[in-house]
Design an enzyme around this catalytic site. Sequence first.
Site: not given
Length: 114
Positions: A8-10
């Site tokens: 979920n890290c951009d």
Amino acid sequence: MTLFGIKNCDTVRKARKWLAANQLDVAFHDFREDGLATEQIEQWASIVGWEALFNKRSTSFRNLTDTEKSDINEKKAIALMALYPTLIKRPVLVKDGQVQVGFKETDYQNWFNL
């Protein structure tokens, strides 16, 4: 070649998208789901330096206690990153014993000679 990070890290998403767009085959290792050995962090630190890995701008760092935040050296930083993997600057790309920390398109282009 393996890309380490969290789903979920951009920034990890941008790196994965760039790698796919450039048709580079890479395995993904989510250190929240798959875990991460202290030895792996030590190896990366020996290549790029613990300061490059340790993300003092992260929410995880801000959530540390004052005791945890004080007097940080390599040993303490590695122990904290092993305990809280989200303290590691993401993503970490490992290829042929080389390590790239973070994602900048120009850095990846240079690394892959594109």
